[in-house]
Design a protein around this motif. Structure first.
Motif, PDB file in Angstrom:
ATOM      1  N   MET A   1       0.835  -1.190   0.000  1.00  7.25           N
ATOM      2  CA  MET A   1       0.000   0.000   0.000  1.00  7.25           C
ATOM      3  C   MET A   1       0.879   1.253   0.000  1.00  7.25           C
ATOM      4  N   LEU A   2       0.488   2.222  -0.799  1.00  2.57           N
ATOM      5  CA  LEU A   2       1.244   3.469  -0.852  1.00  2.57           C
ATOM      6  C   LEU A   2       1.072   4.224   0.458  1.00  2.57           C
ATOM      7  N   ASP A   3       2.141   4.875   0.853  1.00  2.00           N
ATOM      8  CA  ASP A   3       2.106   5.585   2.116  1.00  2.00           C
ATOM      9  C   ASP A   3       2.888   6.881   1.966  1.00  2.00           C
ATOM     10  N   ASP A   4       2.664   7.785   2.877  1.00  2.17           N
ATOM     11  CA  ASP A   4       3.407   9.045   2.907  1.00  2.17           C
ATOM     12  C   ASP A   4       4.769   8.743   3.517  1.00  2.17           C
ATOM     13  N   ASP A   5       5.682   8.304   2.673  1.00  2.98           N
ATOM     14  CA  ASP A   5       6.986   7.843   3.159  1.00  2.98           C
ATOM     15  C   ASP A   5       8.115   8.676   2.556  1.00  2.98           C
ATOM     16  N   LEU A   6       7.962   9.991   2.586  1.00  2.00           N
ATOM     17  CA  LEU A   6       9.000  10.869   2.054  1.00  2.00           C
ATOM     18  C   LEU A   6       9.240  11.997   3.043  1.00  2.00           C
ATOM     19  N   SER A   7      10.515  12.220   3.335  1.00  2.00           N
ATOM     20  CA  SER A   7      10.854  13.431   4.086  1.00  2.00           C
ATOM     21  C   SER A   7      11.742  14.282   3.196  1.00  2.00           C
ATOM     22  N   VAL A   8      11.583  15.574   3.332  1.00  2.00           N
ATOM     23  CA  VAL A   8      12.259  16.545   2.487  1.00  2.00           C
ATOM     24  C   VAL A   8      13.062  17.478   3.377  1.00  2.00           C
ATOM     25  N   HIS A   9      14.333  17.661   3.028  1.00  4.19           N
ATOM     26  CA  HIS A   9      15.207  18.566   3.777  1.00  4.19           C
ATOM     27  C   HIS A   9      15.804  19.569   2.802  1.00  4.19           C
ATOM     28  N   ILE A  10      15.841  20.819   3.202  1.00  5.69           N
ATOM     29  CA  ILE A  10      16.377  21.886   2.355  1.00  5.69           C
ATOM     30  C   ILE A  10      17.673  22.395   2.962  1.00  5.69           C
ATOM     31  N   ARG A  11      18.666  22.562   2.119  1.00  2.84           N
ATOM     32  CA  ARG A  11      19.925  23.166   2.553  1.00  2.84           C
ATOM     33  C   ARG A  11      20.528  23.898   1.366  1.00  2.84           C
ATOM     34  N   GLU A  12      21.612  24.626   1.624  1.00  2.76           N
ATOM     35  CA  GLU A  12      22.266  25.404   0.578  1.00  2.76           C
ATOM     36  C   GLU A  12      23.743  25.072   0.585  1.00  2.76           C
ATOM     37  N   ARG A  13      24.324  24.975  -0.590  1.00  2.00           N
ATOM     38  CA  ARG A  13      25.752  24.716  -0.719  1.00  2.00           C
ATOM     39  C   ARG A  13      26.277  25.440  -1.944  1.00  2.00           C
ATOM     40  N   GLU A  14      27.228  26.329  -1.734  1.00  2.00           N
ATOM     41  CA  GLU A  14      27.896  27.061  -2.813  1.00  2.00           C
ATOM     42  C   GLU A  14      26.900  27.729  -3.768  1.00  2.00           C
ATOM     43  N   GLY A  15      25.862  28.316  -3.198  1.00  2.00           N
ATOM     44  CA  GLY A  15      24.885  29.038  -4.005  1.00  2.00           C
ATOM     45  C   GLY A  15      23.844  28.156  -4.672  1.00  2.00           C
ATOM     46  N   VAL A  16      23.836  26.875  -4.364  1.00  2.00           N
ATOM     47  CA  VAL A  16      22.860  25.943  -4.931  1.00  2.00           C
ATOM     48  C   VAL A  16      21.896  25.520  -3.826  1.00  2.00           C
ATOM     49  N   ALA A  17      20.608  25.640  -4.097  1.00  2.00           N
ATOM     50  CA  ALA A  17      19.589  25.161  -3.156  1.00  2.00           C
ATOM     51  C   ALA A  17      19.453  23.655  -3.360  1.00  2.00           C
ATOM     52  N   ILE A  18      19.655  22.898  -2.291  1.00  2.00           N
ATOM     53  CA  ILE A  18      19.591  21.442  -2.370  1.00  2.00           C
ATOM     54  C   ILE A  18      18.363  20.961  -1.620  1.00  2.00           C
ATOM     55  N   ILE A  19      17.576  20.153  -2.298  1.00  2.00           N
ATOM     56  CA  ILE A  19      16.402  19.541  -1.689  1.00  2.00           C
ATOM     57  C   ILE A  19      16.683  18.043  -1.605  1.00  2.00           C
ATOM     58  N   ASP A  20      16.933  17.566  -0.390  1.00  2.00           N
ATOM     59  CA  ASP A  20      17.184  16.145  -0.160  1.00  2.00           C
ATOM     60  C   ASP A  20      15.852  15.424  -0.061  1.00  2.00           C
ATOM     61  N   LEU A  21      15.689  14.379  -0.865  1.00  2.00           N
ATOM     62  CA  LEU A  21      14.466  13.585  -0.865  1.00  2.00           C
ATOM     63  C   LEU A  21      14.792  12.229  -0.260  1.00  2.00           C
ATOM     64  N   VAL A  22      14.229  11.957   0.906  1.00  2.00           N
ATOM     65  CA  VAL A  22      14.516  10.717   1.622  1.00  2.00           C
ATOM     66  C   VAL A  22      13.223   9.907   1.698  1.00  2.00           C
ATOM     67  N   GLY A  23      13.195   8.800   0.988  1.00  2.00           N
ATOM     68  CA  GLY A  23      12.013   7.956   0.978  1.00  2.00           C
ATOM     69  C   GLY A  23      11.453   7.801  -0.415  1.00  2.00           C
ATOM     70  N   ASP A  24      10.177   7.462  -0.495  1.00  2.00           N
ATOM     71  CA  ASP A  24       9.533   7.140  -1.768  1.00  2.00           C
ATOM     72  C   ASP A  24       8.838   8.354  -2.372  1.00  2.00           C
ATOM     73  N   LEU A  25       8.959   8.471  -3.690  1.00  2.00           N
ATOM     74  CA  LEU A  25       8.348   9.577  -4.427  1.00  2.00           C
ATOM     75  C   LEU A  25       7.061   9.071  -5.072  1.00  2.00           C
ATOM     76  N   THR A  26       5.943   9.297  -4.383  1.00  2.00           N
ATOM     77  CA  THR A  26       4.629   8.858  -4.844  1.00  2.00           C
ATOM     78  C   THR A  26       3.679  10.053  -4.803  1.00  2.00           C
TER      79      THR A  26
END
Length: 120
Positions: A1-26
């Motif tokens: 069964m599909l579930d809300d199994d994604l956490s998102v973390h935002i950070r910045e490195r050398e002028g680039v916005a990084i969005i870390d996607l941890v888990g499933d993309l559904t």
């Protein structure tokens, strides 16, 4: 069964916005991903990296979410890259045409180098 199994973390490195996607993309990931994209855009991000290093599953709804982000990135004259995709998902990104609009890098360091070189 599909579930809300994604956490998102935002950070910045050398002028680039990084969005870390941890888990499933559904379908359940849409609010988190678009929210993170909107947040970095409000802060003026021109270069955005979606880091898939800790992602094991992307379904068609996840691909649709990414297409929506690509549409907004193009509308806002930003640059979007991804890193950490498995070989399988790199192939899928090419098959569905996302690779035409997103730079695909093996890892975060390579992506940062590519995005910052484009800023120079």
């Amino acid at each position: 069964m599909l579930d809300d199994d994604l956490s998102v973390h935002i950070r910045e490195r050398e002028g680039v916005a990084i969005i870390d996607l941890v888990g499933d993309l559904t379908t359940f990931a849409e609010e988190k991903i678009t929210g993170a994209y909107n947040e970095v855009s409000r802060k003026g991000a021109r270069n955005i990296l979606l880091n898939f290093r800790q992602n094991d599953y992307i379904n068609s709804a996840g691909i649709a979410i990414l297409i929506g982000v690509v549409t907004e990135v193009n509308r806002n004259n930003q640059r979007l890259a991804v890193s950490g995709l498995s070989q399988h998902f790199q192939k899928i990104f090419r098959m569905v045409g996302l690779a035409q609009y997103i730079d695909i890098y093996q890892d975060e360091d390579e992506a940062i180098r590519g995005l910052t070189a484009a800023m120079a």
